[in-house]
Each structure stands twice: as C-alpha cells, then as structure tokens.
Write an enzyme that holds these catalytic residues in place. Structure first.
Site, mmCIF file in Angstrom:
data_model
loop_
_atom_site.group_PDB
_atom_site.id
_atom_site.type_symbol
_atom_site.label_atom_id
_atom_site.label_comp_id
_atom_site.label_asym_id
_atom_site.label_seq_id
_atom_site.Cartn_x
_atom_site.Cartn_y
_atom_site.Cartn_z
ATOM 1 N N LYS A 93 0.860 -1.186 0.000
ATOM 2 C CA LYS A 93 0.000 0.000 0.000
ATOM 3 C C LYS A 93 0.890 1.227 0.000
ATOM 4 O O LYS A 93 1.825 1.334 0.805
ATOM 5 C CB LYS A 93 -0.884 -0.003 1.276
ATOM 6 C CG LYS A 93 -1.829 1.187 1.338
ATOM 7 C CD LYS A 93 -3.085 0.937 0.544
ATOM 8 C CE LYS A 93 -3.859 2.196 0.226
ATOM 9 N NZ LYS A 93 -3.370 2.897 -0.993
ATOM 10 N N LYS A 129 5.449 1.669 -3.082
ATOM 11 C CA LYS A 129 5.404 3.022 -3.661
ATOM 12 C C LYS A 129 5.693 2.917 -5.140
ATOM 13 O O LYS A 129 6.365 1.983 -5.575
ATOM 14 C CB LYS A 129 6.478 3.902 -3.003
ATOM 15 C CG LYS A 129 6.171 5.374 -3.073
ATOM 16 C CD LYS A 129 5.285 5.783 -1.929
ATOM 17 C CE LYS A 129 4.836 7.222 -2.055
ATOM 18 N NZ LYS A 129 4.191 7.672 -0.801
ATOM 19 N N ASP A 169 0.154 10.702 -4.636
ATOM 20 C CA ASP A 169 1.293 11.336 -3.970
ATOM 21 C C ASP A 169 1.523 12.628 -4.789
ATOM 22 O O ASP A 169 0.587 13.068 -5.483
ATOM 23 C CB ASP A 169 2.511 10.387 -3.971
ATOM 24 C CG ASP A 169 3.593 10.812 -2.973
ATOM 25 O OD1 ASP A 169 3.473 10.487 -1.789
ATOM 26 O OD2 ASP A 169 4.559 11.497 -3.379
ATOM 27 N N THR A 213 -4.343 13.675 5.229
ATOM 28 C CA THR A 213 -2.916 13.810 5.564
ATOM 29 C C THR A 213 -2.668 15.097 6.351
ATOM 30 O O THR A 213 -2.015 15.088 7.406
ATOM 31 C CB THR A 213 -2.046 13.769 4.295
ATOM 32 O OG1 THR A 213 -2.466 12.668 3.491
ATOM 33 C CG2 THR A 213 -0.577 13.620 4.640
ATOM 34 N N ASN A 244 -2.083 19.398 -1.745
ATOM 35 C CA ASN A 244 -3.140 18.795 -0.930
ATOM 36 C C ASN A 244 -2.788 18.761 0.564
ATOM 37 O O ASN A 244 -3.600 19.135 1.404
ATOM 38 C CB ASN A 244 -3.397 17.378 -1.471
ATOM 39 C CG ASN A 244 -4.282 16.576 -0.549
ATOM 40 O OD1 ASN A 244 -3.797 15.888 0.338
ATOM 41 N ND2 ASN A 244 -5.578 16.697 -0.731
ATOM 42 N N SER A 383 -6.818 5.864 3.710
ATOM 43 C CA SER A 383 -6.891 4.976 2.540
ATOM 44 C C SER A 383 -7.334 3.582 2.988
ATOM 45 O O SER A 383 -8.123 2.918 2.310
ATOM 46 C CB SER A 383 -5.522 4.860 1.864
ATOM 47 O OG SER A 383 -5.295 5.942 0.991
HETATM 48 N N1 GLU Z 1 1.276 9.029 -0.671
HETATM 49 C C1 GLU Z 1 0.693 9.024 0.636
HETATM 50 C C2 GLU Z 1 1.758 8.693 1.654
HETATM 51 O O1 GLU Z 1 2.881 9.107 1.511
HETATM 52 C C3 GLU Z 1 -0.558 8.174 0.728
HETATM 53 C C4 GLU Z 1 -0.431 6.735 0.393
HETATM 54 C C5 GLU Z 1 -1.753 5.952 0.360
HETATM 55 O O2 GLU Z 1 -2.795 6.505 0.706
HETATM 56 O O3 GLU Z 1 -1.679 4.794 -0.005
HETATM 57 O O4 GLU Z 1 1.527 8.105 2.679
#
Ligand code: GLU
Length: 451
Positions: A93, A129, A169, A213, A244, A383
């Site tokens: 994830k 990622k 992201d 976030t 965001n 998420s």
């Molecule tokens: N990109 C975000 C992070 O750095 C969210 C990742 C997600 O929701 O899977 O945590």
C-alpha cells in the site's frame, strides 16, 4: 548520538553497496538503523534470520516503459516504477508520484518509509510506492489521461485489492486516480473498487480522504503540544508547500485557532501576517493552477511574495513549522534559523522533508519533532478506511470517518511517545516511530517464516 550500532553497520554497508548512488534510500535506511541499536541491545534475537537485511530489501521492484502521445501527435516516453517493499502486514500500500525527479532510489526510500508508516497506522497494510518521471506541469487533461492509461496498461497486472493498492502522492490527485481506475476496470473487466484509494466519492471514494494527511498531521502536533501543556490556539504557524497536504493542514490549524502566516511553492513563498486566506489559496492552486505570486497580488495589503532564490519560507518566525512539500526541503541551516526564531514544534506533513542535520538540530534544541512516517500517516490510514468501506460496500459520513482518523492519530502519537520512553529516550519521536514501526513488521515476519 545518532550513530549506527556496530552490530548493524555491516547491514548498512551492504545496503549502500547494493543500492549504489541512491542517496535518499541510504538516508532513510540509515535513520532507521540508527534507531535500532537500542532494540537489538534489548532483544538480540532481531539480529537472527537476516530479518533486518530482509526488511531493507524490497520484495519486488518493477520498472517499465511508458509510451504516450502528446497533443501535437508526438510520441513521448517515460519510465514507470512500482516498488513492492513489504507485505508482512497486508497488501502493498502506498502512493504513486509523478514528478521529473522520480528515480528508483526515490521510490525505494518512499516505499521503505511507507512500510513503517503503515505499520504504525495499525491498519492491515504492507508498504509499497510507485510513480514515474513524467512531468504533469503544463499538460492538458487529455495528455494526463493518455499518460495514465499507458501507465496502467503495464501496472494493472501487478495490482489487486489483495495484492497491491496504490493511491496518490505528488502529481497524482483525484483526476489521475480517476483515469487510472477507469483503465484498470477496462483492462480487467472487474469493478474492483478496493484496488486504488483516493477515489472520488462518485465511484467508491471515502469522505475525509482528501483532507486526511493534513488533518492528521495537525492532530499529531496537537497531541505533541499537549505533552507540554499547550495547543495550537494563538500560535503562529508556517506551512511549506501549497498542495493537498499543505492546504488541509492550513484548514485544520485554523480550525484549532492557530494562525498560518506563510506557505510556499517551488517558485517562492508568501507571508501573510493577517493569516492565509484559504479560499483564495484553494482557488489559485486547485482551480486556476497558478503560481504563489498570484496569491500576494490578489490578496493585496499585508501579503507579500518572496522568490525562492531570495530566501526560504523557514526564515519566517513561527511557533510551529509544518513542512508539507517534499523530501529534504528543510536544511540544517533552515532548522537553526527556526530555532533562533523560537520554534517549539515541527510536524512533517511531507515524507522526509527535514535533512538529518535539521533533525539533529531540532532534537538537540529540545524542539518537539514529529517525523513524517508518524505525523503524515493519516493519509494512508484513511486509505485503509476507504478499503474497509469498499470491502463492505458501505460509505461512512464525514464525521464518522474523521473521528476514526483522529483516534488513529492519537494512537500513533501515544505509541511513538511511549516507545521512546520505554527505550530510554523520552520525547524522541523519531526513535519511537522507527522502533514501534519496526517491531510490528519484524514480529509478523518472524511468524511467517523465511520468505
Ligand atoms: N502518498 C501518501 C503517503 O505518503 C498516501 C499513500 C496511500 O494513501 O496509499 O503516505
């Protein structure tokens, strides 16, 4: 202080050798290994079965070509990545980043951080990622769509609600997730809502995911301030970035009575002593997609713009700093300036925004410092709540979802706080986050055997 223990040094050396030239990945691994000295002193069994070596090595790394056609009919080519780092706690994830700076080292650092962050969130999710060196700046909606469709044409075979669940992201927001989901659905002939998160409400998204976030980081800092008997009320706050994370940090800080007096983008920063006008900022960044200087022009008196070659947003005196732009945006020099100006708390909304020198400076000065892998975990935690709603074909209210987010952030705060105390470093949230995250992943891995 902040040295890698002799027993862990060979592991670090091997990571550096195997991943030559990947500076950000080295930085992220070194920081975690620095924290683990205290763990292996107390529990030497974690040195067995190459457990730490395995945690530092992604389970799988996928690199692929992304051809697409621009509006002029020219064929363009980018590189795509998905690093499936660790699935001990659940499906991989983590977000996808579209930015010209993206390379395998950056995606690896983000995937490594994500593994511990997701473990800290307490939700059943592993770490991964992805992204591309594609630059979305100045691209039309049609170009973005064709790019996303080409990206997913390779990615879909590696994904699945039980396998790997990407999200957004930097450079990937609601618009991109929509195009990616559309192509996934078409290729697989499955309405598999739980395969991506950060979806719009219209097709299976979760309320409060967009805000999560920034809100989460604000909740975390609020808890941290509470340990010193204070809160956001009346505090001057500087937030870097204007994407965001930054926007919803500003929103929540304001609702807690804090005054956000500066924010930024890559062109420079604005100082607005009357407090940032959030409606104007949202219009400029989300609707008009303009640069920061337009904010100062439209806002008029009391607001001024400073170009990035003329200074840093961290020169602005504040009580609380919330870096919410990108990695290594806050240097040792910036940290010393903030300390000189009396900063009392720092909450990282971005991933690894403070350099190691900056982190050291904050800790030595006794500044409350919340590392991103704990403070910004609210995004990915929500998420996981989106996945939960998809799995049960349900949709929760905003209040219900935000209440879950707030409880999760309180729990992450308390876990980091208590773990730091247990390991003899009270107030050291970096240590607390690294150790608590590590122990959760390591315990699951031990039970799963040598995989
Ligand atoms: N990109 C975000 C992070 O750095 C969210 C990742 C997600 O929701 O899977 O945590």
């Amino acid at each position: 202080m902040n040295q890698v223990d002799d027993k862990l040094l060979p592991i670090l050396d091997e990571v550096l050798r195997r991943n030559a030239g990947e500076a950000e990945f080295h930085q992220a691994v070194r920081e975690v290994l620095e924290s683990l000295g205290r763990v292996v002193a107390k529990h030497p069994h974690y040195l067995d079965h190459a457990l730490i070596e395995r945690i530092c090595e992604p389970e799988r790394q996928i690199i692929f070509r992304i051809p697409w056609v621009d509006d002029q009919g020219q064929v363009r080519m980018n590189r795509g990545f998905r690093v499936q780092f660790n699935s001990a706690l659940g499906p991989y994830k983590g977000g996808m980043r579209f930015h010209p700076s993206v390379n395998v080292g950056i995606i690896k650092f983000l995937g490594f951080e994500q593994t511990f962050k997701n473990a800290l969130s307490g939700m059943p999710i592993g770490g991964g990622k992805g992204g591309s060196d594609f630059d979305p700046k100045g691209r039309s909606d049609a170009e973005i769509m064709r790019f996303c469709q080409s990206f997913m044409t390779e990615m879909f075979r590696h994904l699945g609600e039980y396998t790997d669940v990407p999200a957004g992201d930097i450079g990937v927001g609601g618009r991109e997730i929509g195009f990616l989901f559309g192509q996934y659905k078409r290729l697989t002939n499955r309405y598999e809502a739980g395969v991506l998160t950060g979806k719009a409400l219209a097709y299976g998204g979760s309320r409060a995911r967009t805000e999560a976030t920034g809100y989460g980081n604000t909740y975390f800092v609020q808890s941290m301030l509470g340990t010193r008997g204070t809160d956001f009320d009346g505090k001057k706050v500087v937030v870097s970035g204007s994407g965001n994370v930054a926007i919803y940090t500003i929103e929540k800080v304001q609702s807690f009575g804090g005054k956000v007096i500066a924010c930024s983008d890559s062109s420079g920063y604005v100082v607005d002593e009357n407090g940032i006008d959030l409606a104007l900022l949202k219009e400029i960044k989300n609707v008009r997609r303009e640069r920061m200087s337009h904010y100062a022009k439209r806002r008029g008196d009391g607001a001024h713009f400073i170009a990035s070659d003329k200074g840093s947003v961290w020169d602005v005196p504040c009580d609380v700093a919330m870096p919410s732009a990108t990695q290594n945006e806050l240097s040792g020099k910036d940290a010393r300036k903030l300390i000189e100006n009396g900063v009392m708390a720092v909450g990282e909304g971005a991933n690894m925004p403070s350099t190691p020198e900056a982190v050291r400076a904050f800790q030595e000065a006794g500044v409350l410092f919340a590392p991103g892998k704990a403070a910004n975990a609210g995004g990915v935690a929500t998420s996981a709540l989106e996945m939960q709603q998809n799995a049960s074909r349900d949709s929760w209210t905003f209040a219900q979802t935000e209440a879950r987010l707030a409880a999760i952030m309180r729990d992450i705060h308390d876990t980091c706080h208590d773990t730091a105390e247990e390991y003899g470093a009270p107030g050291n949230y970096v240590l607390g986050a690294n150790i608590a995250g590590f122990v959760r992943v390591a315990e699951a891995m031990r039970m799963l055997g040598v995989i």
